[in-house]
Design a protein around this motif. Structure first.
Motif, PDB file in Angstrom:
ATOM      1  N   ILE A  77       0.835  -1.206   0.000  1.00 32.19           N
ATOM      2  CA  ILE A  77       0.000   0.000   0.000  1.00 32.19           C
ATOM      3  C   ILE A  77       0.873   1.260   0.000  1.00 32.19           C
ATOM      4  CG2 ILE A  77      -1.598   1.361   1.432  1.00 32.19           C
ATOM      5  CD1 ILE A  77      -2.837  -1.408   2.253  1.00 32.19           C
ATOM      6  N   CYS A  78       1.961   1.214   0.769  1.00 32.94           N
ATOM      7  CA  CYS A  78       2.838   2.394   0.884  1.00 32.94           C
ATOM      8  C   CYS A  78       3.728   2.600  -0.340  1.00 32.94           C
ATOM      9  CB  CYS A  78       3.711   2.276   2.127  1.00 32.94           C
ATOM     10  SG  CYS A  78       2.788   2.400   3.672  1.00 32.94           S
ATOM     11  N   PHE A  79       4.235   1.522  -0.940  1.00 36.50           N
ATOM     12  CA  PHE A  79       5.256   1.666  -1.989  1.00 36.50           C
ATOM     13  C   PHE A  79       4.831   1.183  -3.370  1.00 36.50           C
ATOM     14  CE2 PHE A  79       7.551   1.404   2.057  1.00 36.50           C
ATOM     15  CZ  PHE A  79       8.257   2.591   2.001  1.00 36.50           C
ATOM     16  N   LYS A  80       3.917   0.255  -3.441  1.00 31.32           N
ATOM     17  CA  LYS A  80       3.360  -0.252  -4.706  1.00 31.32           C
ATOM     18  C   LYS A  80       4.405  -0.605  -5.772  1.00 31.32           C
ATOM     19  CE  LYS A  80      -1.107   2.100  -4.445  1.00 31.32           C
ATOM     20  NZ  LYS A  80      -1.178   2.396  -3.071  1.00 31.32           N
ATOM     21  N   ASN A  81       5.513  -1.175  -5.351  1.00 36.67           N
ATOM     22  CA  ASN A  81       6.517  -1.530  -6.364  1.00 36.67           C
ATOM     23  C   ASN A  81       7.249  -2.826  -6.000  1.00 36.67           C
ATOM     24  OD1 ASN A  81       7.951  -0.441  -4.241  1.00 36.67           O
ATOM     25  ND2 ASN A  81       9.468   0.563  -5.530  1.00 36.67           N
ATOM     26  N   PHE A  82       6.573  -3.934  -6.144  1.00 36.70           N
ATOM     27  CA  PHE A  82       7.202  -5.232  -5.923  1.00 36.70           C
ATOM     28  C   PHE A  82       7.767  -5.739  -7.239  1.00 36.70           C
ATOM     29  CE2 PHE A  82       4.375  -5.493  -2.173  1.00 36.70           C
ATOM     30  CZ  PHE A  82       5.345  -5.774  -1.227  1.00 36.70           C
ATOM     31  N   ASP A  83       8.973  -6.284  -7.178  1.00 30.59           N
ATOM     32  CA  ASP A  83       9.601  -6.866  -8.355  1.00 30.59           C
ATOM     33  C   ASP A  83       9.693  -8.373  -8.133  1.00 30.59           C
ATOM     34  OD1 ASP A  83      11.043  -7.566 -10.559  1.00 30.59           O
ATOM     35  OD2 ASP A  83      12.815  -6.383 -10.069  1.00 30.59           O
ATOM     36  N   PHE A  84       8.878  -9.137  -8.828  1.00 30.13           N
ATOM     37  CA  PHE A  84       8.825 -10.583  -8.646  1.00 30.13           C
ATOM     38  C   PHE A  84       9.646 -11.327  -9.699  1.00 30.13           C
ATOM     39  CE2 PHE A  84       4.870  -9.411  -6.404  1.00 30.13           C
ATOM     40  CZ  PHE A  84       5.158 -10.014  -5.187  1.00 30.13           C
ATOM     41  N   SER A  85      10.773 -10.762 -10.113  1.00 33.60           N
ATOM     42  CA  SER A  85      11.611 -11.469 -11.079  1.00 33.60           C
ATOM     43  C   SER A  85      12.279 -12.660 -10.389  1.00 33.60           C
ATOM     44  CB  SER A  85      12.673 -10.538 -11.663  1.00 33.60           C
ATOM     45  OG  SER A  85      13.654 -10.230 -10.691  1.00 33.60           O
ATOM     46  N   PHE A  86      12.625 -13.656 -11.179  1.00 36.98           N
ATOM     47  CA  PHE A  86      13.232 -14.893 -10.666  1.00 36.98           C
ATOM     48  C   PHE A  86      14.451 -14.596  -9.796  1.00 36.98           C
ATOM     49  CE2 PHE A  86      16.406 -18.272 -11.222  1.00 36.98           C
ATOM     50  CZ  PHE A  86      15.718 -19.339 -10.669  1.00 36.98           C
ATOM     51  N   TRP A  87      15.361 -13.748 -10.283  1.00 31.70           N
ATOM     52  CA  TRP A  87      16.607 -13.487  -9.552  1.00 31.70           C
ATOM     53  C   TRP A  87      16.360 -12.692  -8.275  1.00 31.70           C
ATOM     54  CZ3 TRP A  87      20.200 -16.657 -10.155  1.00 31.70           C
ATOM     55  CH2 TRP A  87      20.428 -17.246 -11.399  1.00 31.70           C
ATOM     56  N   ASN A  88      15.408 -11.795  -8.283  1.00 30.22           N
ATOM     57  CA  ASN A  88      15.072 -11.060  -7.049  1.00 30.22           C
ATOM     58  C   ASN A  88      14.525 -11.997  -5.983  1.00 30.22           C
ATOM     59  OD1 ASN A  88      15.970  -8.604  -7.861  1.00 30.22           O
ATOM     60  ND2 ASN A  88      13.957  -7.733  -8.247  1.00 30.22           N
TER      61      ASN A  88
END
Length: 186
Positions: free
Chosen positions: A38-49
């Motif tokens: 809710i606060c940041f709205k920027n998840f990166d769900f890439s394999f390496w992350n």
């Protein structure tokens, strides 16, 4: 010196604590990740992350478990004035727990503070840092360590029933406390 009376024994049910820990951990993970989203709205769900984040989580989790127990020891010395030589630290592989203990009894008020010190230092502070730096790994480590203090809170809750000057002896092998009530004045 401990009184001659038989102590009151506070013993934790490890199986119940493990179930409580799973429930609290799950709830905190969902809550904290939702707040972060809710606060940041920027998840990166890439394999390496995901792979690198998982490795970092495991490393930090192990480090913070060690620190959790170390902060109990610091609490024993800081709040209970116990000497360094009376401290013990290790793993009980049979029970699957890390432990920190002291051979010296502490007044109840000091034991309660020593029980909760790791909650603040290894649970709350990493969570706050995780939100501040937008670090999902730190937020998750904090959630796991906050939930990991469920046993400490259970003991704290039981100790609230006794006077602040009662002497508390930690069991060196089991999640158990012995409460020695203060001598009555005649």
């Amino acid at each position: 010196m401990l009184p001659d009376k038989e102590p009151i024994v506070i013993e934790l049910d490890i199986k119940k604590l493990m179930m409580d820990n799973i429930v609290v951990t799950s709830g905190l993970v969902i809550l904290f990740v939702a707040i972060q989203y809710i606060c940041f709205k920027n998840f990166d769900f890439s394999f390496w992350n995901i792979i690198l984040g998982s490795i970092l989580f495991v490393i930090l989790y192990i480090i913070f478990i060690v620190l959790h127990e170390a902060f109990h020891l610091i609490g024993f010395m800081l709040f209970g004035s116990v000497p360094f030589k009376s401290l013990k630290y290790g793993l009980n592989l049979e029970l699957g727990i890390a432990y920190a203990t002291t051979e010296q009894p502490l007044p109840n008020h000091a034991m309660k503070k020593a029980l909760l010190l790791p909650f603040w230092t290894t649970g709350v502070l990493p969570t706050i840092a995780g939100f501040y730096f937008n670090s999902t790994v730190l937020v998750l480590v904090g959630a796991f360590l906050i939930a990991g203090a469920v046993g400490d809170f259970s003991m704290y809750k039981e100790l609230r029933k006794y006077p602040k000057n009662a002497l508390i002896q930690d069991d060196p092998h089991l999640p158990k406390l012995y409460v020695y009530m203060p001598q009555e004045k005649k």
